[in-house]
Each structure stands twice: as structure tokens, then as C-alpha cells.
Design an enzyme around this catalytic site. Structure first.
Site, PDB file in Angstrom:
ATOM      1  N   ASP A 198      12.042  -1.021  -4.658  1.00 42.83           N
ATOM      2  CA  ASP A 198      10.773  -1.556  -4.166  1.00 42.83           C
ATOM      3  C   ASP A 198       9.818  -0.393  -3.926  1.00 42.83           C
ATOM      4  OD1 ASP A 198       8.912  -3.386  -3.356  1.00 42.83           O
ATOM      5  OD2 ASP A 198       9.766  -3.675  -1.361  1.00 42.83           O
TER       6      ASP A 198
ATOM      7  N   HIS B 170      -3.004  -1.353   0.816  1.00 45.48           N
ATOM      8  CA  HIS B 170      -1.933  -1.703   1.748  1.00 45.48           C
ATOM      9  C   HIS B 170      -1.412  -0.464   2.479  1.00 45.48           C
ATOM     10  CE1 HIS B 170       1.685  -3.558   3.376  1.00 45.48           C
ATOM     11  NE2 HIS B 170       2.419  -2.615   2.794  1.00 45.48           N
TER      12      HIS B 170
ATOM     13  N   GLU C 221       5.849 -10.284   2.156  1.00 46.43           N
ATOM     14  CA  GLU C 221       5.078  -9.284   1.421  1.00 46.43           C
ATOM     15  C   GLU C 221       4.878  -9.798   0.003  1.00 46.43           C
ATOM     16  OE1 GLU C 221       6.772  -5.356   1.710  1.00 46.43           O
ATOM     17  OE2 GLU C 221       5.847  -5.051   3.678  1.00 46.43           O
TER      18      GLU C 221
ATOM     19  N   GLU D 128       4.303  -9.461  -3.714  1.00 45.85           N
ATOM     20  CA  GLU D 128       4.541  -8.392  -4.677  1.00 45.85           C
ATOM     21  C   GLU D 128       4.740  -8.969  -6.073  1.00 45.85           C
ATOM     22  OE1 GLU D 128       7.395  -5.476  -3.540  1.00 45.85           O
ATOM     23  OE2 GLU D 128       7.023  -5.698  -1.384  1.00 45.85           O
TER      24      GLU D 128
ATOM     25  N   ASP E  70       8.977  -9.831  -0.588  1.00 51.50           N
ATOM     26  CA  ASP E  70       9.848  -8.886   0.111  1.00 51.50           C
ATOM     27  C   ASP E  70       9.786  -9.197   1.604  1.00 51.50           C
ATOM     28  OD1 ASP E  70      11.365  -6.646   0.825  1.00 51.50           O
ATOM     29  OD2 ASP E  70       9.577  -5.379   0.956  1.00 51.50           O
TER      30      ASP E  70
ATOM     31  N   ARG F 256       9.280  -6.743  10.954  1.00 55.11           N
ATOM     32  CA  ARG F 256       8.467  -5.587  11.335  1.00 55.11           C
ATOM     33  C   ARG F 256       8.989  -4.866  12.578  1.00 55.11           C
ATOM     34  NH1 ARG F 256       6.165  -4.761   6.574  1.00 55.11           N
ATOM     35  NH2 ARG F 256       4.781  -6.457   5.928  1.00 55.11           N
TER      36      ARG F 256
ATOM     37  N   GLN G 283      12.004  -2.924  11.574  1.00 55.36           N
ATOM     38  CA  GLN G 283      11.543  -1.824  10.720  1.00 55.36           C
ATOM     39  C   GLN G 283      10.932  -0.693  11.547  1.00 55.36           C
ATOM     40  OE1 GLN G 283       8.668  -3.139   7.822  1.00 55.36           O
ATOM     41  NE2 GLN G 283       8.553  -1.176   6.785  1.00 55.36           N
TER      42      GLN G 283
ATOM     43  N   LYS H 262      14.717  -5.002   5.726  1.00 61.37           N
ATOM     44  CA  LYS H 262      14.335  -5.512   4.412  1.00 61.37           C
ATOM     45  C   LYS H 262      15.510  -6.161   3.682  1.00 61.37           C
ATOM     46  CE  LYS H 262      10.111  -3.540   4.009  1.00 61.37           C
ATOM     47  NZ  LYS H 262       8.875  -4.208   3.558  1.00 61.37           N
TER      48      LYS H 262
ATOM     49  N   THR I 229      15.309 -11.038  -0.320  1.00 59.52           N
ATOM     50  CA  THR I 229      14.143 -10.857  -1.191  1.00 59.52           C
ATOM     51  C   THR I 229      14.112 -12.051  -2.125  1.00 59.52           C
ATOM     52  OG1 THR I 229      14.384  -8.445  -1.140  1.00 59.52           O
ATOM     53  CG2 THR I 229      13.022  -9.368  -2.890  1.00 59.52           C
TER      54      THR I 229
ATOM     55  N   GLU J 286      -1.053  -7.139   7.931  1.00 62.87           N
ATOM     56  CA  GLU J 286      -2.447  -6.780   7.686  1.00 62.87           C
ATOM     57  C   GLU J 286      -3.399  -7.930   8.019  1.00 62.87           C
ATOM     58  OE1 GLU J 286      -1.203  -5.357   3.564  1.00 62.87           O
ATOM     59  OE2 GLU J 286      -3.049  -4.240   3.892  1.00 62.87           O
TER      60      GLU J 286
END
Length: 429
Positions: A134, A141, A205, A207, A239, A243, A246, A259, A263, A377
């Protein structure tokens, strides 16, 4: 233009202009019906075309595909047949489905065996995935997230010199529609010791990933000019990210358990060949990349992505963001060349994901625009909740929420769609 991409092509299989799967698309997937084995098919309109049946009937060329690899429950063996096999198969399938070709259209018995309604099938992970990487390739971003934690220096010094990435977990890659269990992990709040508990900041996420269909020799880098030969096709990727886990675990080696729990990928692999008309120039790269990362030609992709959220209370999903993939700073050729630059061998069935796709730079001084690829975000770390029509609000995902990501390249009267990748959040165990 490649004859299979001509806008005027029409099929005898009916579909409308909003359909993701016109004759110019022909994405590959792996499907099964109840009680039957999984095999390879191509989506067309609201149907799947069973390539294993066509091969057994001698309708597909065996020049570059010596065995019926379409009868297998994965695309790997077909991808391993090589670029000429990919092109020849796509060309032949396009011919068979064109409106003036009677070979399948007028053979009722064969058509009933080979053309199956999508609502009768189950879709599977299309590729036996070997390795998963990834990346973190979107400047918007990376800058936005960096700005939350390092306002004075949002981009780390290495970011504009190489595509940053990490090796992900293959065993937890699931196909669209698979529910996602809320993960637990170590979470540290303030000065208190860390606790092992369920994440309170579960995120998605948005992607785009590509599968490689060619292998390279261990110890031998591949040039950026060779990279295109390795790219078989693209899928949508979510993904999923915790948070708060993380934030505590990522230093000094990057993401791990925040993570690896899941996925999601979309089930249809859109071939790189089908996307050729939508290739565009990527953004200017400054400073100029090192020589082994200097790509030529059009490596951006005008791919529109839409993210929708459906809560347990909502009657229908609400679109919360729209972004375009063409703004990605590091492109697929650069990602692959960088991956192999130290001699790492590329395999048939590797998956490389782009990293979150976001469209605008933000600073957190006002509610962010709906052009960003994750809740971190879109809500600026929870500072600006998203208001929903049900009266609910979201900063991060709650149990029962469903995230749906769709993607398409828009043509004149048609579109090349990826379908969707979706997942619903289940409570932690």
C-alpha cells in the site's frame, strides 16, 4: 485507438448509458453459482460471460492460452499467459459480443450456458494475491494528514523523492460486500497508560489498486519503461484504518495492526487496456525524480471516485465525497519501478494500492470540502462532523455503517465502471 475501445461499438447484450459494463469495458472477475465451482468471467451489461464455456466450445484462441485457465477459481494462470494472451482474449470477447456477430447471439442453447444474469452469481476475490503493498502517493492526502500532526512541516523530507509504501497483509483482503469487524488494539489517550480496547476512530481510505500479471527475476530491478508490461488491471480498494490504534503504534516502523485487520477490493478487474482512452498527464513533479523514477507519457488516469455512507437508520446511501484519481503525484509505473529497484521480485498476482486519493489541500481552519478520500480529512480529525439527512452525524464510522466506493471513467454516451467496493461495520468481539 485500440479497436476494442472504439466509442461506437455496440453489443447485442442490452445495457444503458449509466451501465458500468459496456462492451468497451469487459472487466474480468471470478464467479460461481450455487452448487457450482468458481471460474473466470467477463461482465457485460447485467450479465457475466462464462469464459470457461467459450474456451471449451473453441470460441477463444488457444494460441497464447494453451489450457482452459478460465475454468480455475482465480485469474493468476490467465495473467501468467502474458500480454499477447490478454490482448487476444479481450479482442475475441469483444468480437463475440458485438451487435452484428451471431455466433453466440443466435445460439440459444450456448447462450443460456455462457451468459448468466449477475443476480444469479456470487463474486469472489478475483486473484490469488501473492504480495500486497500500500503506497502513500497522493500529495494532497499526505499534506493534509501531515498538517494535522506537523503544521509547520507536513511533508516529510523523503516524500517527494520516492513513492512511500508499506507491505500489507494478504490474508485479510476481502471482496466487496464482506462485513468488517471493528478491531481492537492498544490505544493511548493523553498521559494515561495504553488500553486494549475497540477502536473509536474507524475510518475508510479510498484507493485504487493494480494487479501485476508478469514476474521478474529476484535480484534484478525492472526499468520504469518496462513497468507497463507488468500491469494487468485495476480494482477499487478500501484500506480500512483504525486511526487511534495507528497513532500509538506507527512510530518508528509505520502502520501494522491498525491496517491489517481488513482491506476490501472490488470484484471486477478492469484491464489496463480498457482504460487507455482515459490516460492523462500526471501532475508536475518538483524536484525532478531520480533517473530510475522518471516516467514518460500519460500515467495519470481520469477516474472519478465517489464515496457514499449508509447508516443503519438511513433508507439509502448518501454521497459524502467525490475525488479524481488523475491528481495522484506518484504514478503506477513509478511505484512498480521503485518496488523492484532493490531487486525485489515482482510476482503474478501482486496487488499494489495507491494510498488514499484526495483532491484538495486543506488546513483545518474551516470545514474541509467534499473532495477528500477518508473521514480523517473530511472531518479534520473529528473537528467538523459530517451531518447526515437522518439527523445523525459522523466523525468516524459506527457499527452498522456501510461504506460504498464507486469508480468510473466517463466516455461519450458510456462509461467504464469498476462497480463498487462496499463493507458494513460489525461490532467488536
Amino acid at each position: 485507438m485500440n479497436p476494442t475501445n472504439l466509442p461506437h461499438l455496440r453489443s447485442w447484450v442490452p445495457y444503458g448509458p449509466e451501465c458500468d459494463f459496456p462492451i468497451q469495458n469487459l472487466p474480468y472477475g471470478v464467479f460461481s453459482r450455487l452448487g457450482e465451482h468458481a471460474r473466470v468471467g467477463v461482465a457485460i451489461g447485467d450479465y457475466v460471460l462464462d469464459l470457461s464455456v467459450l474456451y471449451d466450445e473453441g470460441l477463444l484462441s488457444s494460441r497464447h492460452v494453451p489450457l482452459n485457465v478460465f475454468a480455475l477459481p482465480r485469474l493468476n494462470e490467465f495473467m501468467d499467459c502474458g500480454l499477447l494472451a490478454w490482448r487476444e482474449t479481450r479482442s475475441r470477447v469483444s468480437e463475440i459480443l458485438q451487435e452484428d456477430n451471431p455466433i453466440l447471439r443466435d445460439d440459444t442453447m450456448l447462450r443460456l450456458r455462457a451468459l448468466l444474469p449477475l443476480h444469479e452469481i456470487r463474486l469472489h476475490v478475483p486473484v490469488s494475491i501473492c504480495d500486497y503493498v500500500d503506497f502513500y502517493s497522493c500529495e494532497q492526502h499526505a499534506t493534509n494528514v501531515g498538517r494535522m500532526f506537523r503544521p509547520e512541516n507536513p511533508l516529510l523530507p523523503n516524500w517527494k523523492y520516492m513513492p512511500i509504501g508499506y507491505n500489507g497483509r494478504v490474508s485479510s483482503i476481502v471482496v466487496s460486500g464482506t462485513s468488517i469487524r471493528r478491531p481492537k488494539g492498544q490505544i493511548k489517550t493523553g498521559d494515561a497508560p495504553p488500553k486494549y480496547t475497540a477502536t473509536k476512530k474507524l475510518d475508510f481510505e479510498t484507493e485504487v489498486g493494480f494487479f501485476t500479471g508478469k514476474r521478474s527475476e529476484l535480484g534484478k530491478p525492472i526499468s520504469i519503461e518496462e513497468a507497463e508490461e507488468y500491469i494487468f488491471g485495476l480494482v477499487l480498494v478500501n484500506d480500512w484504518s483504525a486511526r487511534d490504534i495507528q497513532q500509538w503504534e506507527y512510530q518508528p516502523l509505520g502502520p501494522f495492526l491498525s491496517k491489517s485487520f481488513a482491506t476490501s477490493i472490488s470484484p471486477w478487474v478492469v484491464s489496463w487496456e480498457a482504460l487507455e482512452p482515459w490516460r492523462v498527464q500526471g501532475p508536475k513533479q518538483e524536484p525532478k525524480p531520480l533517473p530510475y523514477l522518471r516516467s514518460k507519457g500519460k500515467w495519470g488516469l481520469d477516474l472519478q471516485l465517489e464515496i457514499a455512507l449508509k447508516t443503519a437508520k438511513a433508507a439509502s446511501p448518501k454521497t459524502i465525497s467525490k475525488v479524481n484519481f488523475k491528481k495522484m503525484y506518484w504514478n503506477m509505473a513509478q511505484q512498480l519501478a521503485h518496488q523492484a529497484s532493490n531487486g525485489t521480485n515482482i510476482q503474478v498476482g501482486d496487488l499494489y494500492a495507491s494510498g488514499t486519493v484526495s483532491g484538495d489541500f486543506c488546513d483545518g481552519s474551516s470545514p474541509p470540502p467534499a473532495t477528500l478520500g477518508c473521514l480523517l480529512e473530511l472531518t479534520w480529525g473529528g473537528k467538523f462532523p459530517i451531518r447526515l439527512e437522518t439527523g445523525e452525524s459522523r466523525t468516524f464510522l459506527e457499527d452498522g455503517d456501510t461504506v460504498i466506493i464507486r469508480g468510473y471513467c466517463l466516455g461519450d454516451g458510456y462509461r467504464i465502471g469498476f462497480g463498487e467496493v462496499s463493507g458494513t461495520i460489525l461490532p467488536a468481539l
